[in-house]
Design an enzyme around this catalytic site. Structure first.
Site, PDB file in Angstrom:
ATOM      1  N   TRP A 123       0.862  -1.194   0.000  1.00  0.00           N
ATOM      2  CA  TRP A 123       0.000   0.000   0.000  1.00  0.00           C
ATOM      3  C   TRP A 123       0.896   1.241   0.000  1.00  0.00           C
ATOM      4  CZ3 TRP A 123      -2.005   2.748   4.810  1.00  0.00           C
ATOM      5  CH2 TRP A 123      -2.959   3.707   4.479  1.00  0.00           C
ATOM      6  N   LYS A 125     -13.566  -0.529   5.554  1.00  0.00           N
ATOM      7  CA  LYS A 125     -14.151  -1.189   4.385  1.00  0.00           C
ATOM      8  C   LYS A 125     -15.270  -2.129   4.794  1.00  0.00           C
ATOM      9  CE  LYS A 125     -10.150   0.393   2.976  1.00  0.00           C
ATOM     10  NZ  LYS A 125      -9.692   1.298   1.978  1.00  0.00           N
ATOM     11  N   ASP A 143      -1.304  -6.422   8.770  1.00  0.00           N
ATOM     12  CA  ASP A 143      -2.256  -5.372   8.429  1.00  0.00           C
ATOM     13  C   ASP A 143      -3.496  -6.052   7.853  1.00  0.00           C
ATOM     14  OD1 ASP A 143      -3.599  -3.124   7.690  1.00  0.00           O
ATOM     15  OD2 ASP A 143      -2.048  -2.310   6.373  1.00  0.00           O
TER      16      ASP A 143
HETATM   17  C1  LMR Z   1      -6.619   2.530  -0.849  1.00  0.00           C
HETATM   18  O1  LMR Z   1      -5.569   1.897  -0.853  1.00  0.00           O
HETATM   19  O2  LMR Z   1      -7.111   3.014  -1.880  1.00  0.00           O
HETATM   20  C2  LMR Z   1      -7.366   2.728   0.444  1.00  0.00           C
HETATM   21  O3  LMR Z   1      -6.751   2.033   1.474  1.00  0.00           O
HETATM   22  C3  LMR Z   1      -7.624   4.136   0.769  1.00  0.00           C
HETATM   23  C4  LMR Z   1      -6.418   4.898   1.183  1.00  0.00           C
HETATM   24  O4  LMR Z   1      -6.453   5.549   2.208  1.00  0.00           O
HETATM   25  O5  LMR Z   1      -5.409   4.861   0.468  1.00  0.00           O
END
Ligand code: LMR
Length: 396
Positions: free
Chosen positions: A130, A246, A211
């Site tokens: 992420w 989510k 996570d």
């Molecule tokens: C994403 O990866 O799009 C979500 O987890 C929202 C975010 O805060 O990035």
């Protein structure tokens, strides 16, 4: 003082949502931020949440401070959701859960906690991960390194690469793992792979940080927690960051949890006192509203069952969309193999397009994806899938 600052670019994920909002093309499609959308493209409030809000409105008696831990009821319900009520870490009283402002808040608290354990500690994240993981950990002064994870060429997991890298990390290091619905690749570990990673964690002695932002979005609430529960069975110490953004659709309420597992009940109490100090000096205490909704839902048979149904509906729609887009690409004459999308899990998969092709989709077709070509599958609908598939075909 401010004069020395240089402007920073907008966040790659959140900045995209702002651009999409401004686009006046009626055919525009938002496949950017990881937010569930229904067939009509809306992110509505879950019915179970609406009912919990009504309940709260009539029963809430005070707005007095709740303290850095947040709500005890929310925390114990979250621990049961994460581990299952029979897990040994609960029976042995070795886990402590606190409420946090969203999953990101949990990650930042975890990062500061790790820094308290060891200043300048190294945390290993999957390549890719992420986009915000790096920023959150670096902001807390951790040293971020990556282990191989996604094989872009074969659109699969580079499991050998991952395992070999994890065998080489130091026992003082932390390794971040995605519990399920890997963001951004959608590529999850199977049961045997989790077993091997857990064995390596035990042998090497690193601390896993799991996570779990998408519990219930992959296969199901229990199945999605399989690896996390196995890891908690295997190692002595572990950190878990979870999110209700989510699966409860509570995005803007900012509610998540940070859980630590210690070697013993006494050891985890000491660690928890440090965790609470971390909270006190960052934001003092978490917001209460989202936690109150989640605990109301989880402690009512009626609302809990309604939540299961609503969660299953979101999960099924995403999984259906995965198959639909793969079929539509074939129908539109695309010969490149996109079948990986139907094998992957959760909110995201990579389309495998170049940054130029992603930009072209945005500029020429008003289709918004993150630059890595991560596609938020929930943004696909019966109404837009033909336009989406034909636009991808043209760009290819
Ligand atoms: C994403 O990866 O799009 C979500 O987890 C929202 C975010 O805060 O990035």
């Amino acid at each position: 003082m401010f004069g020395s600052l240089k402007a920073l670019p907008a966040d790659p994920i959140l900045g995209l949502a702002a651009k999409y909002k401004k686009d006046s093309n009626p055919k525009k499609i938002d496949l950017g931020v990881g937010v569930y959308k229904n067939e009509a493209g809306q992110t509505t409030v879950l019915n179970c949440v609406k009912k919990a809000e009504l309940h709260r409105q009539t029963t809430e008696e005070s707005k007095v401070y709740i303290g850095p831990t947040g709500s005890d009821l929310f925390n114990s319900e979250m621990a049961k959701l994460i581990f299952g009520s029979e897990h040994k870490v609960l029976a042995e009283n070795r886990a402590r859960t606190i409420s946090t402002p969203g999953g990101t808040g949990a990650l930042r608290v975890a990062a500061e906690f790790i820094k308290s354990c060891k200043a300048g500690a190294t945390i290993w994240v999957s390549n890719p991960t992420w986009a915000n993981h790096n920023g959150v950990f670096e902001a807390a002064g951790l040293n971020v390194k990556t282990y191989p994870y996604y094989d872009y060429e074969n659109k699969s997991l580079d499991f050998d690469g991952m395992l070999n890298a994890l065998k080489e990390v130091s026992s003082d290091d932390v390794v971040l793992l995605h519990a399920c619905c890997h963001n951004p690749s959608g590529m999850d570990l199977n049961k045997e792979q989790w077993q091997q990673v857990a064995d390596v964690a035990k042998t090497v002695g690193f601390t896993p940080l799991i996570d779990m932002a998408y519990q219930g979005f992959g296969v199901g609430l229990e199945e999605d927690a399989y690896g996390l529960r196995l890891m908690a069975d295997t190692v002595k110490e572990m950190i878990i960051c979870s999110s209700c953004s989510k699966n409860f659709g509570l995005y803007r309420e900012r509610i998540g949890a940070c859980t630590i597992i210690g070697e013993s009940s006494t050891a985890v109490d000491i660690a928890n006192s440090v965790l609470l100090y971390v909270v006190r000096v960052i934001y003092s205490m978490p917001p209460a509203h989202g936690a109150a909704l989640v605990e109301t839902i989880l402690t009512s048979d009626e609302l809990r069952n309604e939540w299961y149904r609503e969660l299953a509906e979101m999960r099924d729609r995403i999984n259906d969309n995965r198959k639909i887009i793969v079929d539509k690409l074939v129908e539109n004459g695309v010969t490149q193999d996109f079948s990986h999308i139907s094998r992957q899990m959760g909110m995201f998969s990579f389309l495998g397009l170049s940054p130029e092709q992603v930009q072209q989709l945005q500029d020429d077709y008003s289709i918004y994806l993150v630059g890595s070509s991560r596609m938020s599958i929930a943004g696909i609908s019966q109404a837009n899938v033909d336009y989406l598939a034909s636009s991808i075909a043209k760009v290819l």
